[in-house]
Structure formats: C-alpha cells, structure tokens
Design an enzyme around this catalytic site. Structure first.
Site, PDB file in Angstrom:
ATOM      1  N   HIS A   1      -2.623 -17.385 -18.287  1.00 19.65           N
ATOM      2  CA  HIS A   1      -3.512 -18.047 -17.327  1.00 19.65           C
ATOM      3  C   HIS A   1      -2.797 -18.276 -16.011  1.00 19.65           C
ATOM      4  CE1 HIS A   1      -1.477 -21.523 -19.096  1.00 19.65           C
ATOM      5  NE2 HIS A   1      -1.946 -22.296 -18.140  1.00 19.65           N
TER       6      HIS A   1
ATOM      7  N   HIS B   1      -8.609 -24.713 -21.477  1.00 23.10           N
ATOM      8  CA  HIS B   1      -7.580 -25.240 -20.561  1.00 23.10           C
ATOM      9  C   HIS B   1      -7.894 -24.760 -19.146  1.00 23.10           C
ATOM     10  CE1 HIS B   1      -3.556 -26.448 -19.293  1.00 23.10           C
ATOM     11  NE2 HIS B   1      -3.319 -25.241 -18.860  1.00 23.10           N
TER      12      HIS B   1
ATOM     13  N   ASP C   1      -1.488 -22.123 -23.217  1.00 26.43           N
ATOM     14  CA  ASP C   1      -1.752 -23.563 -23.235  1.00 26.43           C
ATOM     15  C   ASP C   1      -3.057 -23.880 -23.972  1.00 26.43           C
ATOM     16  OD1 ASP C   1       0.566 -23.865 -21.828  1.00 26.43           O
ATOM     17  OD2 ASP C   1      -0.362 -24.616 -19.990  1.00 26.43           O
TER      18      ASP C   1
ATOM     19  N   HIS D   1      -1.933 -20.821 -14.007  1.00 27.76           N
ATOM     20  CA  HIS D   1      -1.104 -21.948 -13.545  1.00 27.76           C
ATOM     21  C   HIS D   1       0.313 -21.496 -13.184  1.00 27.76           C
ATOM     22  CE1 HIS D   1      -3.904 -25.047 -15.698  1.00 27.76           C
ATOM     23  NE2 HIS D   1      -4.330 -24.738 -14.490  1.00 27.76           N
TER      24      HIS D   1
ATOM     25  N   ASP E   1       3.147 -22.738 -13.650  1.00 27.15           N
ATOM     26  CA  ASP E   1       4.194 -22.833 -14.670  1.00 27.15           C
ATOM     27  C   ASP E   1       4.063 -21.719 -15.727  1.00 27.15           C
ATOM     28  OD1 ASP E   1       1.860 -24.252 -15.611  1.00 27.15           O
ATOM     29  OD2 ASP E   1       3.078 -25.060 -17.240  1.00 27.15           O
ATOM     30  N   HIS E   2       3.196 -20.728 -15.451  1.00 27.08           N
ATOM     31  CA  HIS E   2       3.082 -19.556 -16.334  1.00 27.08           C
ATOM     32  C   HIS E   2       3.275 -18.245 -15.581  1.00 27.08           C
ATOM     33  CE1 HIS E   2       1.778 -21.911 -19.869  1.00 27.08           C
ATOM     34  NE2 HIS E   2       1.580 -22.781 -18.891  1.00 27.08           N
TER      35      HIS E   2
ATOM     36  N   HIS F   1       4.422 -24.598 -24.344  1.00 22.78           N
ATOM     37  CA  HIS F   1       5.156 -25.830 -24.005  1.00 22.78           C
ATOM     38  C   HIS F   1       5.794 -26.489 -25.219  1.00 22.78           C
ATOM     39  CE1 HIS F   1       3.884 -26.437 -19.778  1.00 22.78           C
ATOM     40  NE2 HIS F   1       2.808 -25.747 -20.160  1.00 22.78           N
TER      41      HIS F   1
HETATM   42 FE    FE Z   1       1.355 -24.840 -18.811  1.00 25.80          FE
HETATM   43 ZN    ZN Z   2      -1.563 -24.402 -17.880  1.00 27.51          ZN
END
Ligand code: FE
Ligand code: ZN
Length: 241
Positions: free
Chosen positions: A56, A114, A133, A58, A60-61, A171
């Site tokens: 996805h 998410h 996530d 975001h 942090d990915h 995570h």
């Molecule tokens: Fe994440």
């Molecule tokens: Zn995420």
C-alpha cells in the site's frame, strides 16, 4: 520450500521482507520503508534484487523504493487501482493475479480496509503470506480509508489458507496487541502461552514474526471475530485502548 522470508527491521517498528526463491535464486523485497537496511540485506544475500512488491501507498512501506530502483532496476509490483499514488509500477495487479517470481507464483489478494487500495500477497510454495498492514500478530491495521466491513472481509479472505502459513506482517506491534487481546479474551490458554513467548522474544530483541496463521486463528481476536459488527466493535475498542 522454495521461498523463504527474512524480516528486515526498518524505521522504529516496520518490517520489510526479503524473499529468496531457491530454484532460480531470484530475490524480492516487500514494502521497503527505507533504502539503507534494504541494501545491507540485499548485499548480504548476494547483491541482486529482482522484484519489489508493494502492499500500500503509506510512506513507511514505499520510502526506500526509489533508491532501490535506481540501484538494482527490479520489477516493481503493486495494485493497479492505486497506481496514481504508488511509485511507478512495472506490473500493475488486480485481485487474483499470479505474478511469476522465479519458479513460484505470487498470488494477489485484494485486502481493502487499512487503505482502499491495499493488497496482500500469498506464495503457496513456501506458505508465505505478506499481509502488509491488514493483519498483524494478535491485531490488525487501523481503518484509515476502509470500513470495518471491508477489513473484516479482507481478513476473511485468508481463511482458506493453511494453518502453517507464515504471516509476514508489516509491523512489530505484537506486544501491545497482546495486551489488548488478553483484555478481550482473558481465559484463552493459547493466547497466554503466545504472550509469554512474545515477552521472551522482545526481551531478546528478536522479531515476533513470522507467526503461523494457525496460531493467529487461536489467539487473534480480529481473526476470531464472528462478523463485521463484532469486528468493528473490537477495532473501535482497540483504537481507544
Ligand atoms: Fe505501516
Ligand atoms: Zn500503512
């Protein structure tokens, strides 16, 4: 097994996953949040990167994607429906697509909740699930874009996968998820045993992942929820826990 998955810690609590396909030697990385730890893992594995799989949009990915593309020119795979907010995709996928990764196929599972455009990946050969996530050990992702109904259905899509499937989530939230799960389900002996294991792993600074889907079926309240209403109540309770 022809695919093995190795957790690469990134940022404060993210995991990217390095996938090795043993027949052809191809290497893939899933959700590289940052470049430096990804490059270190790739170099230690032989210095090639054939694929990047994105779950996805975001940061942090995907934060490490551009630097990895510049250095290794891998094939970048992600959801066609989210192409407008993902790095440039070489293979834009939909629900049910099978992507050739060396000698194995990677199956795309559409898992909105998410985010609306979130996808998960499943590799039957090796039994590796990359839920991003969507699913965590003893928890699930927050509902940033989708509804409880969306997320409940997405997690239900994993219900045909074997118990021994390895859940390689995005995570390390397991210890805090365990506190909530135990509050919800205080008499679950399997959950108590898993909580003890989690404490020992975290004290030794080791990942609590991967975990088997069978263990999650015993312990994760979000996997055990009977319907979307119960799921939604749990998600709301966790948000305020
Ligand atoms: Fe994440
Ligand atoms: Zn995420």
């Amino acid at each position: 097994m022809t695919v093995t998955a190795q957790a690469i810690p990134m940022l404060s609590d993210n995991y990217s996953w390095l996938l090795s396909e043993s027949v052809t030697g191809k290497i893939a990385i899933v959700d590289p949040a940052e470049a430096a730890p990804a490059i270190a893992a790739i170099e230690a594995a032989g210095g090639r990167l054939d694929f990047i799989f994105i779950t996805h949009h975001h940061d942090d990915h995907i934060g490490g994607v551009a630097a990895l593309v510049a250095r290794y020119t891998p094939i970048v795979v992600g959801n066609a429906a989210d192409a407008h907010r993902l790095p440039k995709l070489d293979i834009a996928v939909h629900e049910g697509a099978l992507v050739d990764f060396g000698a194995v196929k990677v199956r795309v599972i559409d898992t909105p909740g998410h985010t609306i455009g979130h996808v998960s990946y499943f590799i039957a050969d090796g039994g590796v699930l990359l839920p991003g996530d969507t699913l965590f050990s003893l928890g699930c992702g927050r509902l940033f874009e989708g509804t409880a109904q969306d997320m409940f259905r997405s997690i239900q899509k994993f219900s045909d996968l074997p118990d021994e499937t390895l859940v390689c989530a995005g995570h390390e939230y397991t210890a805090s998820n365990a506190k909530f799960a135990r509050a919800i389900d205080p008499d679950n002996a399997a959950l108590e045993a898993r909580s003890t294991e989690i404490s020992a792993l975290r004290q030794a600074n080791k990942p609590t992942l991967p975990v088997t889907l069978g263990a999650e079926r015993c312990c994760n309240p979000f996997v055990r929820a009977a319907d979307a209403d119960e799921f939604g109540r749990l998600r709301a309770a966790k948000d305020n826990f």
